[in-house]
Design an enzyme around this catalytic site. Structure first.
Site, short mmCIF file in Angstrom:
data_model
loop_
_atom_site.label_atom_id
_atom_site.label_comp_id
_atom_site.label_asym_id
_atom_site.label_seq_id
_atom_site.Cartn_x
_atom_site.Cartn_y
_atom_site.Cartn_z
N CYS A 171 61.87 57.39 -81.40
CA CYS A 171 60.42 57.34 -81.16
C CYS A 171 59.72 58.20 -82.20
O CYS A 171 58.90 59.05 -81.87
CB CYS A 171 60.08 57.77 -79.73
SG CYS A 171 60.67 59.42 -79.28
N CYS A 215 72.61 58.26 -74.99
CA CYS A 215 71.62 59.35 -74.84
C CYS A 215 70.59 58.86 -73.83
O CYS A 215 69.46 58.51 -74.20
CB CYS A 215 70.98 59.68 -76.18
SG CYS A 215 72.14 59.84 -77.56
N ALA A 216 70.94 58.84 -72.55
CA ALA A 216 70.30 57.93 -71.60
C ALA A 216 69.13 58.49 -70.80
O ALA A 216 68.35 57.73 -70.24
CB ALA A 216 71.34 57.39 -70.63
N ALA A 217 69.00 59.81 -70.65
CA ALA A 217 67.94 60.35 -69.79
C ALA A 217 66.57 60.09 -70.40
O ALA A 217 66.42 60.05 -71.62
CB ALA A 217 68.16 61.85 -69.59
N PRO A 218 65.56 59.89 -69.54
CA PRO A 218 65.58 59.97 -68.07
C PRO A 218 66.06 58.71 -67.36
O PRO A 218 66.21 58.70 -66.16
CB PRO A 218 64.11 60.24 -67.73
CG PRO A 218 63.35 59.56 -68.82
CD PRO A 218 64.17 59.75 -70.07
N GLY A 219 66.26 57.60 -68.11
CA GLY A 219 66.84 56.43 -67.47
C GLY A 219 66.09 55.14 -67.66
O GLY A 219 66.51 54.10 -67.13
N GLY A 220 64.99 55.14 -68.40
CA GLY A 220 64.23 53.91 -68.58
C GLY A 220 65.04 52.80 -69.21
O GLY A 220 65.07 51.66 -68.72
N GLU A 257 74.29 61.60 -70.62
CA GLU A 257 73.25 62.53 -71.06
C GLU A 257 73.89 63.91 -71.22
O GLU A 257 74.52 64.42 -70.30
CB GLU A 257 72.11 62.59 -70.05
CG GLU A 257 71.06 63.64 -70.32
CD GLU A 257 70.45 63.54 -71.71
OE1 GLU A 257 70.32 64.59 -72.37
OE2 GLU A 257 70.10 62.42 -72.12
#
Length: 457
Positions: free
Chosen positions: A231, A109-114, A133
């Site tokens: 989060c 679940c990678a976006a936005p990429g941090g 994503e």
């Protein structure tokens, strides 16, 4: 700051004596941080060149707090991919995934990429990184950040976890599930998260998280590491989700990992039927450290090995297109990248090592984007420029950080220059930032139109 009443009531019941300190933390300014991109710049070099007031983050090797007076998002070093602006608590996740060069790694679940770009820096361009994503617009942003950070060994997909699990059984050494959640940990910095929160959304997220984890579990190798993060403060989505997952997947166990000052344990008293060692999961609280709320669980798969009969990539490449690319490489580069070339329409990519077949998957970026074919010629990509170093090209044009020329370049303007005609890697203080093409004492600007700076600086 207006916090949801149901949220405050819930947190007061959970935290009790800690509640006042917790609520008071919402009056503090959020912590600002960036993570140095070791693929582009050694830490010592960045510290010497950094124009910002920075302070080391204890729990992440590459992380630094910066001052609210700094503007790192509008700086040439940002466009050059020297760092990624990231919330400091979120950086702890990549540290605990801890991928090694040469491994196969999935950010589901990678976006936005941090977190993806953090994993990539640790892999040092070696191995296979799949960044996925499910939302198309966010997948595009993810791909842009992969490009800006100069990452060569990443594939970006826009797929469901279920579809990926069908294609990649028992394939990855490490998997990160930074799960969709109710976002309670972001209330201090994100007004939209506060407005959309509800007790019903917490339960909805819990169900969705279990479904995602089920597919992630199927893609992990025996003895592999699965890191789950959110989060949010919600026990239902944290200890609750992990306890339920382990109940349904007894071949997984919680792995104890080193922690830092300010990190807290998981709270077994907040859920029914807590998993064994649930207190060894990690909570990050804004009243105990400089960062927002986060939860992290590190899991290990205990299965015996299996043979999943995976289908390796068999890429197709247009031989005429490849000929034009190799002509460009001979004229402009000091090396010719080796690997599996693949053409998608008029685009040329180099697949990462160990890449499986991507047939019938929604692929945003199938690997290292090398460039585009236009009327029997090859035009190098912005991604290629950002992944190169000055010693890898025949010609380069360095612009000092404090010069008017670097701003002109970022605005897309033509520069006056002399030298041999052809492609030039444009640098800012020795770091690649884009392409220019020299002819007739003019360096034609090839900085992408969508990234150009607007206004006065």
């Amino acid at each position: 700051m207006n916090l949801p009443e149901n949220f405050l009531t819930k947190m007061k019941n959970l935290l009790q004596d800690e509640y006042d300190d917790f609520v008071k933390s919402y009056q503090d300014e959020k912590s600002l941080a960036l993570r140095v991109n070791s693929l582009k710049v050694p830490f010592d070099d960045f510290l010497q060149k950094s124009p910002f007031t920075i302070e080391k983050i204890p729990w992440v090797t590459e992380g630094y707090f910066y001052s609210e007076n700094d503007r790192p998002g509008k700086h040439p070093f940002h466009d050059a991919g020297l760092y990624y602006i990231q919330e400091p608590s979120a950086m702890a996740v990549g540290e605990l995934v801890d991928p090694k060069p040469g491994e196969k790694v999935l950010d589901l679940c990678a976006a936005p990429g941090g977190k993806t770009t953090h994993l990539a820096s640790k892999m040092n361009q070696q191995g296979f990184l799949l960044s996925n994503e499910i939302h198309p617009a966010r997948a595009k942003i993810l791909s842009q950040n992969v490009e800006r950070m100069g990452i060569k060994n990443a594939v970006v997909t826009n797929e469901t976890p279920e579809r990926l699990a069908e294609r990649f059984p028992s394939f990855f050494d490490r998997i990160l599930v930074d799960a969709p959640c109710s976002g309670e940990g972001m209330f201090r910095k994100d007004e939209e998260a506060r407005e959309h929160w509800s007790l019903e959304s917490v339960e909805h997220c819990h169900v969705r998280q279990l479904e995602i984890l089920k597919h992630a579990a199927a893609m992990l190798k025996p003895e592999g590491r699965l890191v789950y993060s959110t989060c949010t403060f919600s026990p239902e989505e944290n200890e609750g989700t992990i306890s339920r997952f382990l109940e349904e997947h007894p071949n997984f166990e919680i792995e104890e990992v080193p922690t830092y000052k300010g990190f807290s344990e998981g709270r077994k008293e907040w859920v029914t039927n807590p998993a064994d060692k649930i207190e060894k999961t990690i909570r990050l609280w804004p009243h105990l450290m400089k960062g927002e709320g986060h939860y992290i669980a590190v899991l290990k798969k205990k299965d015996v090995d299996v043979d999943p009969h995976l289908k390796l990539a068999q890429p197709k490449v247009d031989s005429n297109m490849l000929k034009h690319y190799k002509e460009f490489a001979k004229e402009s580069l000091n090396f010719v990248p080796n690997g599996k070339y693949v053409t998608f329409n008029d685009q040329l990519y180099l697949l990462p090592d160990d890449s499986l077949s991507l047939h019938k998957l929604k692929v945003v970026r199938p690997g290292w984007h090398l460039g585009t074919f236009k009327k029997n010629r090859f035009e190098p990509s912005h991604a290629l420029a950002l992944s190169l170093k000055g010693n890898e090209v025949k010609n380069k044009w360095n612009l000092p950080l404090d010069s008017k020329e670097i701003i002109s370049y970022l605005k897309g303007e033509t520069l006056q220059a002399t030298g041999d005609k052809g492609w030039y890697l444009v640098e800012v203080d020795g770091f690649s930032i884009g392409w220019g093409k020299l002819a007739g004492n003019c360096l034609k600007n090839h900085y992408p139109k969508g990234l150009r700076w607007m206004g006065n600086f």
